[in-house]
Design a protein around this motif. Structure first.
Motif, PDB file in Angstrom:
ATOM      1  N   THR A  65       0.835  -1.203   0.000  1.00 23.46           N
ATOM      2  CA  THR A  65       0.000   0.000   0.000  1.00 23.46           C
ATOM      3  C   THR A  65       0.867   1.250   0.000  1.00 23.46           C
ATOM      4  OG1 THR A  65      -1.805  -1.144   1.119  1.00 23.46           O
ATOM      5  CG2 THR A  65      -1.788   1.273   1.273  1.00 23.46           C
ATOM      6  N   TYR A  66       1.946   1.244   0.781  1.00 25.20           N
ATOM      7  CA  TYR A  66       2.841   2.398   0.822  1.00 25.20           C
ATOM      8  C   TYR A  66       3.354   2.729  -0.584  1.00 25.20           C
ATOM      9  CZ  TYR A  66       6.768   5.435   1.698  1.00 25.20           C
ATOM     10  OH  TYR A  66       7.626   6.499   1.647  1.00 25.20           O
ATOM     11  N   PHE A  67       3.751   1.716  -1.331  1.00 18.94           N
ATOM     12  CA  PHE A  67       4.332   1.953  -2.653  1.00 18.94           C
ATOM     13  C   PHE A  67       3.286   2.196  -3.751  1.00 18.94           C
ATOM     14  CE2 PHE A  67       8.112   0.031  -0.680  1.00 18.94           C
ATOM     15  CZ  PHE A  67       9.038   1.015  -1.013  1.00 18.94           C
ATOM     16  N   THR A  68       2.055   1.786  -3.552  1.00 17.23           N
ATOM     17  CA  THR A  68       1.059   1.964  -4.609  1.00 17.23           C
ATOM     18  C   THR A  68       0.118   3.144  -4.365  1.00 17.23           C
ATOM     19  OG1 THR A  68      -0.433   0.353  -3.587  1.00 17.23           O
ATOM     20  CG2 THR A  68       1.095  -0.463  -5.295  1.00 17.23           C
ATOM     21  N   ALA A  69       0.114   3.708  -3.180  1.00 13.98           N
ATOM     22  CA  ALA A  69      -0.769   4.840  -2.876  1.00 13.98           C
ATOM     23  C   ALA A  69      -0.407   6.031  -3.765  1.00 13.98           C
ATOM     24  CB  ALA A  69      -0.645   5.215  -1.407  1.00 13.98           C
ATOM     25  N   ARG A  70      -1.421   6.741  -4.207  1.00 17.09           N
ATOM     26  CA  ARG A  70      -1.243   7.922  -5.053  1.00 17.09           C
ATOM     27  C   ARG A  70      -1.771   9.145  -4.318  1.00 17.09           C
ATOM     28  NH1 ARG A  70       2.111   5.371  -6.938  1.00 17.09           N
ATOM     29  NH2 ARG A  70       1.920   3.977  -8.690  1.00 17.09           N
TER      30      ARG A  70
END
Length: 106
Positions: A9-14
């Motif tokens: 989630t940290y890397f895919t959150a926009r």
């Protein structure tokens, strides 16, 4: 590459639309160390993340993951509006259950 759910989630959150989802994967007492600053608590971390996204307009693409003791270290290529872009940075995560308890970026 299989990342633990909160790290994924940290890397895919926009930004800014995923600010609340990002904050939700950090525990209420989580601590982030980045650029010589310390950010404590999920809401302070959300504010830091949104400000960094607005300033640098960056994106991090994980390239490998390793376990070092009780820490999960993700190396990622970070591209954005900053000197030296793109750069390979290490993101060292502490996890407690299904939440991030700590993050150090360097």
């Amino acid at each position: 590459m299989q990342l633990p759910r909160p790290i994924q989630t940290y890397f895919t959150a926009r930004a800014p639309q995923d600010g609340n989802a990002l904050a939700a994967v950090f525990g209420p007492t989580a601590v982030v160390h980045d650029e010589g600053q310390v950010h404590r608590g999920s809401q302070a971390i959300r504010a830091w993340w949104l400000a960094a996204k607005a300033k640098y307009r960056h994106h991090a693409e994980p390239i490998n993951i390793a376990q070092t003791g009780d820490k999960t270290v993700v190396r990622a290529i970070v591209t954005g509006d900053f000197p030296g872009s793109p750069a390979v940075l290490s993101f060292t995560f502490g996890l407690e259950g299904d939440r991030i308890s700590g993050l150090e970026i360097g």
